[in-house]
Write a protein that holds these residues in place. Structure first.
Motif, mmCIF file in Angstrom:
data_model
loop_
_atom_site.group_PDB
_atom_site.id
_atom_site.type_symbol
_atom_site.label_atom_id
_atom_site.label_comp_id
_atom_site.label_asym_id
_atom_site.label_seq_id
_atom_site.Cartn_x
_atom_site.Cartn_y
_atom_site.Cartn_z
ATOM 1 N N VAL A 94 0.804 -1.069 0.168
ATOM 2 C CA VAL A 94 -0.052 -0.137 -0.165
ATOM 3 C C VAL A 94 0.896 1.356 -0.147
ATOM 4 O O VAL A 94 0.393 2.183 -0.672
ATOM 5 N N GLN A 95 1.870 1.037 0.594
ATOM 6 C CA GLN A 95 2.877 2.232 0.667
ATOM 7 C C GLN A 95 3.507 2.655 -0.878
ATOM 8 O O GLN A 95 3.609 3.783 -1.177
ATOM 9 N N ILE A 96 3.644 1.614 -1.258
ATOM 10 C CA ILE A 96 3.926 1.736 -2.814
ATOM 11 C C ILE A 96 3.003 2.505 -3.740
ATOM 12 O O ILE A 96 3.130 3.496 -4.339
ATOM 13 N N PHE A 97 1.799 1.984 -3.633
ATOM 14 C CA PHE A 97 0.635 2.916 -4.428
ATOM 15 C C PHE A 97 0.616 4.018 -3.943
ATOM 16 O O PHE A 97 0.261 4.869 -4.632
ATOM 17 N N LEU A 98 0.426 4.281 -2.543
ATOM 18 C CA LEU A 98 0.284 5.504 -2.071
ATOM 19 C C LEU A 98 1.676 6.585 -2.601
ATOM 20 O O LEU A 98 1.175 7.690 -2.794
ATOM 21 N N SER A 99 2.671 6.047 -2.663
ATOM 22 C CA SER A 99 3.978 6.674 -2.982
ATOM 23 C C SER A 99 3.401 7.361 -4.705
ATOM 24 O O SER A 99 3.827 8.443 -4.813
ATOM 25 N N ILE A 100 3.088 6.443 -5.397
ATOM 26 C CA ILE A 100 2.694 6.752 -6.638
ATOM 27 C C ILE A 100 1.590 7.796 -6.789
ATOM 28 O O ILE A 100 1.948 8.893 -7.465
ATOM 29 N N ILE A 101 0.696 7.536 -6.194
ATOM 30 C CA ILE A 101 -0.474 8.513 -6.330
ATOM 31 C C ILE A 101 -0.201 9.793 -5.623
ATOM 32 O O ILE A 101 -0.647 11.010 -6.036
ATOM 33 N N SER A 102 0.476 9.718 -4.469
ATOM 34 C CA SER A 102 0.856 11.095 -3.846
ATOM 35 C C SER A 102 1.689 11.836 -4.652
ATOM 36 O O SER A 102 1.356 13.171 -4.977
ATOM 37 N N GLY A 103 2.735 11.094 -5.279
ATOM 38 C CA GLY A 103 3.746 11.974 -6.335
ATOM 39 C C GLY A 103 2.980 12.714 -7.546
ATOM 40 O O GLY A 103 3.398 13.815 -7.686
ATOM 41 N N ILE A 104 2.036 12.022 -7.776
ATOM 42 C CA ILE A 104 1.486 12.795 -9.028
ATOM 43 C C ILE A 104 0.138 13.313 -8.761
ATOM 44 O O ILE A 104 -0.030 14.496 -9.590
ATOM 45 N N ILE A 105 -0.702 13.079 -7.850
ATOM 46 C CA ILE A 105 -1.832 13.829 -7.575
ATOM 47 C C ILE A 105 -1.562 14.908 -6.724
ATOM 48 O O ILE A 105 -2.353 16.032 -7.046
ATOM 49 N N PHE A 106 -0.591 14.991 -5.909
ATOM 50 C CA PHE A 106 -0.499 15.943 -4.906
ATOM 51 C C PHE A 106 -0.152 17.513 -5.703
ATOM 52 O O PHE A 106 -0.647 18.675 -5.636
ATOM 53 N N PRO A 107 0.742 17.280 -6.757
ATOM 54 C CA PRO A 107 1.043 18.503 -7.557
ATOM 55 C C PRO A 107 -0.299 19.119 -8.134
ATOM 56 O O PRO A 107 -0.180 20.293 -8.245
ATOM 57 N N PHE A 108 -1.078 18.259 -8.603
ATOM 58 C CA PHE A 108 -2.465 18.871 -9.070
ATOM 59 C C PHE A 108 -3.199 19.451 -8.068
ATOM 60 O O PHE A 108 -3.989 20.451 -8.306
ATOM 61 N N ILE A 109 -3.182 18.927 -7.049
ATOM 62 C CA ILE A 109 -4.176 19.424 -5.868
ATOM 63 C C ILE A 109 -3.435 20.772 -5.533
ATOM 64 O O ILE A 109 -4.326 21.732 -5.192
ATOM 65 N N ALA A 110 -2.171 20.847 -5.580
ATOM 66 C CA ALA A 110 -1.650 22.135 -5.063
ATOM 67 C C ALA A 110 -1.187 22.950 -6.291
ATOM 68 O O ALA A 110 -0.395 23.826 -6.178
ATOM 69 N N LYS A 111 -1.729 22.725 -7.349
ATOM 70 C CA LYS A 111 -1.456 23.237 -8.734
ATOM 71 C C LYS A 111 -1.065 25.018 -8.551
ATOM 72 O O LYS A 111 -0.005 25.334 -8.989
ATOM 73 N N PRO A 112 -2.130 25.753 -8.036
ATOM 74 C CA PRO A 112 -1.689 27.108 -8.038
ATOM 75 C C PRO A 112 -0.359 27.348 -7.276
ATOM 76 O O PRO A 112 0.139 28.337 -7.675
ATOM 77 N N MET A 113 -0.346 26.633 -6.133
ATOM 78 C CA MET A 113 0.754 27.134 -5.349
ATOM 79 C C MET A 113 2.149 26.579 -6.168
ATOM 80 O O MET A 113 3.041 27.233 -6.010
ATOM 81 N N VAL A 114 2.088 25.447 -6.724
ATOM 82 C CA VAL A 114 3.180 24.717 -7.312
ATOM 83 C C VAL A 114 3.599 25.815 -8.739
ATOM 84 O O VAL A 114 4.688 26.335 -8.644
ATOM 85 N N LYS A 115 2.382 26.223 -9.292
ATOM 86 C CA LYS A 115 2.746 27.097 -10.459
ATOM 87 C C LYS A 115 3.232 28.422 -9.935
ATOM 88 O O LYS A 115 4.377 28.802 -10.650
ATOM 89 N N HIS A 116 2.810 28.878 -8.776
ATOM 90 C CA HIS A 116 3.329 30.265 -8.273
ATOM 91 C C HIS A 116 4.839 30.143 -7.646
ATOM 92 O O HIS A 116 5.726 30.993 -8.246
ATOM 93 N N VAL A 117 5.177 28.984 -7.083
ATOM 94 C CA VAL A 117 6.528 29.042 -6.362
ATOM 95 C C VAL A 117 7.480 28.587 -7.669
ATOM 96 O O VAL A 117 8.372 29.005 -7.787
ATOM 97 N N ALA A 118 7.174 27.756 -8.604
ATOM 98 C CA ALA A 118 8.212 27.409 -9.551
ATOM 99 C C ALA A 118 7.939 28.250 -10.818
ATOM 100 O O ALA A 118 8.785 28.090 -11.527
ATOM 101 N N LYS A 119 7.106 29.287 -10.507
ATOM 102 C CA LYS A 119 7.056 30.425 -11.813
ATOM 103 C C LYS A 119 6.608 29.636 -13.083
ATOM 104 O O LYS A 119 7.511 29.867 -14.100
ATOM 105 N N LEU A 120 5.699 28.999 -13.069
ATOM 106 C CA LEU A 120 5.376 28.180 -14.336
ATOM 107 C C LEU A 120 4.206 28.877 -14.857
ATOM 108 O O LEU A 120 3.459 29.464 -14.329
#
Lengths: 203, 203
Positions: free
Chosen positions: A150-176
């Motif tokens: 479960v940790q492996i599956f969680l690592s996969i979806i964390s890594g790809i889903i979280f950036p979308f959830i935090a998209k406005p913040m990520v775009k702002h910080v990384a200046k995208l």
DNA sequence: GTCTATATCGTGATAGAC
DNA sequence: GTCTATCACGATATAGAC
């Protein structure tokens, strides 16, 4: 002839999906759904009785879509190592097409407790998937690191889903901007995939 | 003698933090905040004028706490490799103590656009941190994989924050009670740390 | 500063004509 | 089935006594 869903009903439903996923149960307004559907507000009650009942339908469909749609991938006829990038690729596409869905689902689950989760039997579907079996198998043979799958599956979806959830913040910080966001996500897919596979194999 | 904040005002503020973080702007009720604070509803308006104004204060404090509190860690006098587990450890503790905060912040940012983000200058604080410089440095020396450092930081926080955001679902899928949840998170800390460090060093 | 009472408005829901 | 008009209620906000 298959049962054709009423046209107005479908328009309402599609509009409700859009508004509920964007604003959540508490933030959504029946008037906004009606406007989005291009019909009268009282039609919503005619077809769905109440906001609560309409919401439940939207939520359950969203939950199933969020969780269930990845299942076929997990049960494909290929190795776990081949599946990892495919799962990530799938979610990246899914999230681009449904940017508000995961946040909506996670948000409402937090509010309405697990009540909903029991209706969709994710736990067994996921735990008993071929992907999980493959991991356990290779762990048993000491071919990969021994760890709760479960940790492996969680690592996969964390890594790809979280950036979308935090998209406005990520775009702002990384200046995208929108273009570099897409590049950023493409880069991300390889990173998450590489991290998970590396970690399992190098130990 | 330092300026002492009015007692009632502080009670309201603390209550508002709790309710807003739990329910969000749309879901929060002024009555509930008043009850939580153990005072009358009209006191809220006396001290904070409107729900909107009260919310803004709560949100900005939450945002700063969410982002800013990790900064000192990033600028410590140790190597990036030592920092990674410390950052994760820090967030795990922070999330256990403030379970609703990250979700609240991310949720409201989605609603009210980036307007808020500009007020707190995270981008520069993070990008110019010692941690980021250390990564860039070692990349330049070909000691670690060459990659956008933001992706590394994002991998760290994704891996540890997402499980908390999806906590009800994770608990349900992995069949965890409160005790085994803590174990699961402890295991998780090592995994995320290992994944990131492995990935950077093995290439 | 703190309370009670009340104004004002937005929202979900219903009634009833067509 | 679809519309207009309206109800009923809850929520923010204010007035005014103490």
């Amino acid at each position: 002839m298959p049962e054709t869903v009423n046209d107005t009903e479908k328009q309402i439903f599609d509009a409700a999906i859009k508004v509920f996923q964007r604003k959540g149960m508490a933030g959504a307004r029946m008037q906004e759904i009606a406007d989005e559907a291009g019909i009268n507000k009282s039609m919503l009650h005619y077809y769905f009785r109440s906001k609560e009942k309409l919401f439940r339908q939207i939520f359950l469909i969203s939950l199933k879509k969020f969780i269930g749609s990845v299942v076929p991938l997990l049960n494909e006829q290929n190795t776990w190592e081949q599946k990892v990038p495919l799962i990530i690729e799938y979610y990246a596409k899914f999230l681009t097409e449904n940017p508000d869905l995961p946040f909506f689902v996670l948000s409402e689950i937090r509010n309405n407790a697990e009540e909903f989760l029991s209706e969709v039997k994710i736990e067994d579907i996921l735990i008993n998937s071929v992907f999980m079996e493959q991991l356990k198998n290779d762990m048993g043979k000491e071919k990969i690191r021994r760890i709760n799958p479960v940790q492996i599956f969680l690592s996969i979806i964390s890594g790809i889903i979280f950036p979308f959830i935090a998209k406005p913040m990520v775009k702002h910080v990384a200046k995208l901007d929108d273009n570099s966001w897409n590049e950023f996500i493409n880069e991300r897919k390889d990173i998450v995939s590489g991290m998970v596979i590396n970690y399992l194999k190098q130990f």
